[in-house]
Write an enzyme that holds these catalytic residues in place. Structure first.
Site, PDB file in Angstrom:
ATOM      1  N   SER A 125     -25.373 -21.301 -36.131  1.00 40.63           N
ATOM      2  CA  SER A 125     -23.987 -21.022 -36.524  1.00 40.63           C
ATOM      3  C   SER A 125     -23.699 -19.526 -36.543  1.00 40.63           C
ATOM      4  CB  SER A 125     -23.745 -21.486 -37.959  1.00 40.63           C
ATOM      5  OG  SER A 125     -23.889 -22.845 -38.077  1.00 40.63           O
TER       6      SER A 125
ATOM      7  N   HIS B   1     -23.248 -24.075 -29.202  1.00 38.37           N
ATOM      8  CA  HIS B   1     -22.832 -24.266 -30.589  1.00 38.37           C
ATOM      9  C   HIS B   1     -21.836 -25.411 -30.704  1.00 38.37           C
ATOM     10  CE1 HIS B   1     -20.682 -22.674 -34.378  1.00 38.37           C
ATOM     11  NE2 HIS B   1     -21.730 -23.377 -34.728  1.00 38.37           N
TER      12      HIS B   1
ATOM     13  N   GLU C 289     -19.181 -24.072 -28.086  1.00 42.33           N
ATOM     14  CA  GLU C 289     -19.219 -22.663 -27.685  1.00 42.33           C
ATOM     15  C   GLU C 289     -20.509 -22.425 -26.891  1.00 42.33           C
ATOM     16  OE1 GLU C 289     -16.810 -20.351 -31.212  1.00 42.33           O
ATOM     17  OE2 GLU C 289     -18.900 -20.838 -31.625  1.00 42.33           O
TER      18      GLU C 289
ATOM     19  N   ASN D 224     -16.731 -19.387 -35.954  1.00 41.22           N
ATOM     20  CA  ASN D 224     -17.248 -19.071 -37.294  1.00 41.22           C
ATOM     21  C   ASN D 224     -16.910 -17.662 -37.765  1.00 41.22           C
ATOM     22  OD1 ASN D 224     -18.207 -21.578 -37.727  1.00 41.22           O
ATOM     23  ND2 ASN D 224     -20.348 -21.124 -37.265  1.00 41.22           N
TER      24      ASN D 224
HETATM   25  C1  LIG Z   1     -20.605 -24.360 -39.529  1.00 34.24           C
HETATM   26  C2  LIG Z   1     -20.491 -24.286 -38.059  1.00 34.24           C
HETATM   27  O1  LIG Z   1     -21.356 -23.665 -37.432  1.00 34.24           O
HETATM   28  C3  LIG Z   1     -19.383 -24.855 -37.286  1.00 34.24           C
HETATM   29  C4  LIG Z   1     -18.690 -26.064 -37.813  1.00 34.24           C
HETATM   30  O2  LIG Z   1     -19.017 -27.165 -37.478  1.00 34.24           O
HETATM   31  S1  LIG Z   1     -17.442 -25.772 -38.881  1.00 34.24           S
HETATM   32  C5  LIG Z   1     -16.809 -27.386 -39.217  1.00 34.24           C
HETATM   33  C6  LIG Z   1     -15.876 -27.868 -38.159  1.00 34.24           C
HETATM   34  N1  LIG Z   1     -15.372 -29.152 -38.521  1.00 34.24           N
HETATM   35  C7  LIG Z   1     -14.163 -29.339 -39.102  1.00 34.24           C
HETATM   36  O3  LIG Z   1     -13.405 -28.396 -39.269  1.00 34.24           O
HETATM   37  C8  LIG Z   1     -13.872 -30.742 -39.493  1.00 34.24           C
HETATM   38  C9  LIG Z   1     -12.568 -30.846 -40.223  1.00 34.24           C
HETATM   39  N2  LIG Z   1     -12.322 -32.240 -40.577  1.00 34.24           N
HETATM   40  C10 LIG Z   1     -11.835 -33.147 -39.696  1.00 34.24           C
HETATM   41  O4  LIG Z   1     -11.537 -32.820 -38.551  1.00 34.24           O
HETATM   42  C11 LIG Z   1     -11.637 -34.546 -40.195  1.00 34.24           C
HETATM   43  O5  LIG Z   1     -11.549 -34.515 -41.586  1.00 34.24           O
HETATM   44  C12 LIG Z   1     -12.802 -35.514 -39.776  1.00 34.24           C
HETATM   45  C13 LIG Z   1     -12.721 -35.663 -38.261  1.00 34.24           C
HETATM   46  C14 LIG Z   1     -14.162 -34.993 -40.157  1.00 34.24           C
HETATM   47  C15 LIG Z   1     -12.650 -36.847 -40.461  1.00 34.24           C
HETATM   48  O6  LIG Z   1     -11.377 -37.320 -40.255  1.00 34.24           O
HETATM   49  P1  LIG Z   1     -10.577 -38.058 -41.409  1.00 34.24           P
HETATM   50  O7  LIG Z   1      -9.324 -38.580 -40.813  1.00 34.24           O
HETATM   51  O8  LIG Z   1     -10.496 -37.142 -42.561  1.00 34.24           O
HETATM   52  O9  LIG Z   1     -11.540 -39.198 -41.888  1.00 34.24           O
HETATM   53  P2  LIG Z   1     -11.797 -40.654 -41.378  1.00 34.24           P
HETATM   54  O10 LIG Z   1     -10.595 -41.488 -41.636  1.00 34.24           O
HETATM   55  O11 LIG Z   1     -13.082 -41.027 -42.038  1.00 34.24           O
HETATM   56  O12 LIG Z   1     -12.061 -40.527 -39.815  1.00 34.24           O
HETATM   57  C16 LIG Z   1     -11.048 -40.505 -38.818  1.00 34.24           C
HETATM   58  C17 LIG Z   1     -11.525 -41.244 -37.606  1.00 34.24           C
HETATM   59  O13 LIG Z   1     -12.696 -40.631 -37.071  1.00 34.24           O
HETATM   60  C18 LIG Z   1     -13.772 -41.562 -37.048  1.00 34.24           C
HETATM   61  N3  LIG Z   1     -14.981 -40.850 -37.474  1.00 34.24           N
HETATM   62  C19 LIG Z   1     -15.126 -40.047 -38.536  1.00 34.24           C
HETATM   63  N4  LIG Z   1     -16.370 -39.550 -38.572  1.00 34.24           N
HETATM   64  C20 LIG Z   1     -17.020 -40.053 -37.505  1.00 34.24           C
HETATM   65  C21 LIG Z   1     -18.319 -39.915 -36.985  1.00 34.24           C
HETATM   66  N5  LIG Z   1     -19.245 -39.148 -37.572  1.00 34.24           N
HETATM   67  N6  LIG Z   1     -18.639 -40.579 -35.862  1.00 34.24           N
HETATM   68  C22 LIG Z   1     -17.746 -41.358 -35.230  1.00 34.24           C
HETATM   69  N7  LIG Z   1     -16.486 -41.526 -35.674  1.00 34.24           N
HETATM   70  C23 LIG Z   1     -16.128 -40.896 -36.802  1.00 34.24           C
HETATM   71  C24 LIG Z   1     -13.410 -42.641 -38.024  1.00 34.24           C
HETATM   72  O14 LIG Z   1     -13.965 -43.892 -37.673  1.00 34.24           O
HETATM   73  C25 LIG Z   1     -11.912 -42.669 -37.963  1.00 34.24           C
HETATM   74  O15 LIG Z   1     -11.507 -43.470 -36.896  1.00 34.24           O
HETATM   75  P3  LIG Z   1     -10.093 -44.280 -37.012  1.00 34.24           P
HETATM   76  O16 LIG Z   1      -9.048 -43.218 -37.120  1.00 34.24           O
HETATM   77  O17 LIG Z   1     -10.046 -45.075 -35.772  1.00 34.24           O
HETATM   78  O18 LIG Z   1     -10.240 -45.087 -38.260  1.00 34.24           O
HETATM   79  N1  LIG Z   2     -23.618 -28.097 -40.671  1.00 32.23           N
HETATM   80  C1  LIG Z   2     -22.742 -27.654 -39.806  1.00 32.23           C
HETATM   81  O1  LIG Z   2     -21.528 -27.863 -39.959  1.00 32.23           O
HETATM   82  C2  LIG Z   2     -23.199 -26.910 -38.603  1.00 32.23           C
HETATM   83  C3  LIG Z   2     -24.474 -26.404 -38.513  1.00 32.23           C
HETATM   84  N2  LIG Z   2     -24.868 -25.729 -37.394  1.00 32.23           N
HETATM   85  C4  LIG Z   2     -26.225 -25.190 -37.302  1.00 32.23           C
HETATM   86  O2  LIG Z   2     -27.092 -26.256 -36.907  1.00 32.23           O
HETATM   87  C5  LIG Z   2     -28.363 -26.088 -37.513  1.00 32.23           C
HETATM   88  C6  LIG Z   2     -28.706 -27.319 -38.332  1.00 32.23           C
HETATM   89  O3  LIG Z   2     -27.704 -27.539 -39.290  1.00 32.23           O
HETATM   90  P1  LIG Z   2     -27.552 -28.959 -40.033  1.00 32.23           P
HETATM   91  O4  LIG Z   2     -27.815 -30.053 -39.078  1.00 32.23           O
HETATM   92  O5  LIG Z   2     -26.291 -28.901 -40.778  1.00 32.23           O
HETATM   93  O6  LIG Z   2     -28.772 -28.871 -41.059  1.00 32.23           O
HETATM   94  P2  LIG Z   2     -29.502 -30.057 -41.837  1.00 32.23           P
HETATM   95  O7  LIG Z   2     -30.049 -29.445 -43.078  1.00 32.23           O
HETATM   96  O8  LIG Z   2     -28.627 -31.251 -41.925  1.00 32.23           O
HETATM   97  O9  LIG Z   2     -30.708 -30.445 -40.842  1.00 32.23           O
HETATM   98  C7  LIG Z   2     -31.734 -29.571 -40.487  1.00 32.23           C
HETATM   99  C8  LIG Z   2     -32.916 -30.436 -40.094  1.00 32.23           C
HETATM  100  O10 LIG Z   2     -33.911 -29.610 -39.483  1.00 32.23           O
HETATM  101  C9  LIG Z   2     -35.181 -30.079 -39.894  1.00 32.23           C
HETATM  102  N3  LIG Z   2     -36.153 -28.990 -39.713  1.00 32.23           N
HETATM  103  C10 LIG Z   2     -36.253 -27.848 -40.413  1.00 32.23           C
HETATM  104  N4  LIG Z   2     -37.259 -27.091 -39.890  1.00 32.23           N
HETATM  105  C11 LIG Z   2     -37.762 -27.797 -38.834  1.00 32.23           C
HETATM  106  C12 LIG Z   2     -38.788 -27.549 -37.875  1.00 32.23           C
HETATM  107  N5  LIG Z   2     -39.498 -26.422 -37.911  1.00 32.23           N
HETATM  108  N6  LIG Z   2     -39.037 -28.476 -36.927  1.00 32.23           N
HETATM  109  C13 LIG Z   2     -38.315 -29.632 -36.881  1.00 32.23           C
HETATM  110  N7  LIG Z   2     -37.318 -29.915 -37.760  1.00 32.23           N
HETATM  111  C14 LIG Z   2     -37.054 -29.007 -38.712  1.00 32.23           C
HETATM  112  C15 LIG Z   2     -34.987 -30.507 -41.348  1.00 32.23           C
HETATM  113  O11 LIG Z   2     -35.990 -31.431 -41.739  1.00 32.23           O
HETATM  114  C16 LIG Z   2     -33.588 -31.135 -41.291  1.00 32.23           C
HETATM  115  O12 LIG Z   2     -33.647 -32.520 -41.026  1.00 32.23           O
HETATM  116  C17 LIG Z   2     -28.287 -24.801 -38.314  1.00 32.23           C
HETATM  117  O13 LIG Z   2     -28.739 -23.746 -37.504  1.00 32.23           O
HETATM  118  C18 LIG Z   2     -26.799 -24.662 -38.598  1.00 32.23           C
HETATM  119  O14 LIG Z   2     -26.396 -23.330 -38.813  1.00 32.23           O
HETATM  120  C19 LIG Z   2     -24.041 -25.543 -36.309  1.00 32.23           C
HETATM  121  C20 LIG Z   2     -22.785 -26.068 -36.326  1.00 32.23           C
HETATM  122  C21 LIG Z   2     -22.251 -26.760 -37.492  1.00 32.23           C
END
Ligand SMILES: CC(=O)CC(=O)SCCNC(=O)CCNC(=O)[C@H](O)C(C)(C)COP(=O)(O)OP(=O)(O)OC[C@H]1O[C@@H](n2cnc3c(N)ncnc32)[C@H](O)[C@@H]1OP(=O)(O)O
Ligand SMILES: NC(=O)C1=CN([C@@H]2O[C@H](COP(=O)(O)OP(=O)(O)OC[C@H]3O[C@@H](n4cnc5c(N)ncnc54)[C@H](O)[C@@H]3O)[C@@H](O)[C@H]2O)C=CC1
Length: 309
Positions: free
Chosen positions: A143, A164, A176, A214
């Site tokens: 991330s 990503h 990405e 991010n």
């Molecule tokens: C940290 C990083 O490095 C980067 C990142 O990832 S940052 C995070 C980025 N993600 C976001 O911003 C997510 C923001 N949230 C959302 O877009 C929405 O809340 C969500 C898509 C997660 C869920 O949607 P929601 O409408 O709130 O919930 P929910 O009603 O449970 O789901 C909507 C639909 O998606 C489906 N769905 C939800 N999660 C699912 C999954 N894991 N797999 C398959 N289908 C899924 C559901 O079945 C549902 O389908 P229907 O509309 O046909 O019923």
């Molecule tokens: N959570 C998020 O929304 C997002 C996370 N990421 C990135 O993806 C990566 C994973 O994140 P998550 O899936 O959320 O974490 P998580 O905590 O759900 O899963 C990480 C997994 O890696 C395993 N693990 C740790 N060290 C290991 C090793 N040496 N060998 C094999 N397995 C190992 C752990 O047992 C765990 O199951 C991180 O780098 C995070 O920054 C990227 C996009 C979105």
């Protein structure tokens, strides 16, 4: 397999043209790894999902199955048999393994989605570099960490890039693709093509902190936490405000819990080390406290909010 696409240049060194990825090892069976395995298998790839122990992998398989059932409920609403066949077909292409070395020997791509810690990722790739075929491309789903720093643990900087994904992987449409300074154009093109094969829209990113999404999203999440820490709004009100006032699907506290508070903390701690004077990267005492208490968000059952297990 990759080798059929490898060309030999006049100097005799193998160079790579754009390749087709068909066989993938995903390391880390958490939220992201399970999602990546699912979408790769759904696109036709043979996938091996790796984690440290079997119980984690059993959980990953359950998560994938649950997600596929949700997909099928919509996609095959009229034909449950075709839906079951679709799920079976995808699950058949996913195997699991706790032996990362055995699982990574002979594949087109190894993509890592383990804990957001530079040292741990470097250690993993250093080991893999010694055993994986020279044709295998390495990628990280990090991330926030510099791809180049992770890649430096290997001797294949040209065959290393960032891919990503976003959470939840099956639903989020973006990937990405990160080109570090030494990532070859062929590697970048191969990873971009793979992202598209998985049905995602790809954007091209330089190897800068947080890439594109991010770099904007994490400071926003942290600013929401600071707003709450100052007592200027309840977390519930801030979440409602951003959902209804800005049309975000989740409020910032819901989203931080969804991402994982440990991951949020790893990101902000890393960036604040890089730029200690940048107010956008200031760590949060509340976030630190929650993580220290093991409150990691949805995945642990409690974070800013409490969740039913
Ligand atoms: C940290 C990083 O490095 C980067 C990142 O990832 S940052 C995070 C980025 N993600 C976001 O911003 C997510 C923001 N949230 C959302 O877009 C929405 O809340 C969500 C898509 C997660 C869920 O949607 P929601 O409408 O709130 O919930 P929910 O009603 O449970 O789901 C909507 C639909 O998606 C489906 N769905 C939800 N999660 C699912 C999954 N894991 N797999 C398959 N289908 C899924 C559901 O079945 C549902 O389908 P229907 O509309 O046909 O019923
Ligand atoms: N959570 C998020 O929304 C997002 C996370 N990421 C990135 O993806 C990566 C994973 O994140 P998550 O899936 O959320 O974490 P998580 O905590 O759900 O899963 C990480 C997994 O890696 C395993 N693990 C740790 N060290 C290991 C090793 N040496 N060998 C094999 N397995 C190992 C752990 O047992 C765990 O199951 C991180 O780098 C995070 O920054 C990227 C996009 C979105």
């Amino acid at each position: 397999m990759l080798s059929q696409f490898t060309k030999v240049c006049r100097c005799g060194i193998a160079t790579s043209a754009m390749k087709q990825i068909n066989k993938v090892t995903v390391i880390g069976g958490g939220q992201m790894g399970a999602g990546i395995a699912q979408v790769a298998a759904a696109a036709g790839d043979q996938v091996t999902l790796v984690d440290v122990n079997d119980s984690v992998l059993q959980n990953s398989e359950k998560t994938i199955l649950k997600s596929l059932e949700r997909v099928v409920k919509k996609k095959y609403a009229e034909s449950p048999e075709a839906g079951s066949a679709y799920i079976e077909d995808i699950m058949d292409r996913i195997s699991t393994n706790t032996d990362v070395m055995a699982a990574s020997k002979d594949v087109d791509l190894v993509i890592e989605a383990i804990v957001e810690n530079l040292g741990v990722k470097q250690e993993l790739f250093k080991k893999l570099d010694g055993i994986a075929s020279s044709n295998t491309i390495f990628a990280s789903n990090t991330s926030s960490l510099p791809i180049r720093e992770i890649a430096k643990a290997t001797n294949r900087l040209d065959r290393f890039g960032g891919v990503h994904f976003f959470n939840p992987v099956p639903l989020m449409k973006l990937v990405e693709i990160v080109k570090a300074p030494e990532t070859s154009q062929a590697t970048f093109d191969t990873l971009t093509k793979w992202g598209k094969k998985l049905g995602k829209t790809t954007v091209s990113c330089q190897d800068t902190p947080g890439f594109l999404v991010n770099r904007l999203l994490v400071p926003y999440l942290m600013e929401a936490v600071r707003l709450y820490e100052r007592g200027h709004g309840s977390k519930e009100d801030i979440d409602v405000a951003m959902k209804l006032g800005a049309s975000y699907p989740m409020g910032p506290f819901e989203l931080a819990d969804y991402v994982g508070l440990d991951t949020c903390k790893f990101i902000i701690d890393g960036w604040s080390e890089l730029e200690p004077d940048n107010p956008l990267f200031k760590p949060s005492p509340l976030l630190n406290e929650l993580v220290a208490e093991g409150k990691l968000g949805r995945k642990s059952g409690e974070g800013f909010y409490t969740y039913k297990k």
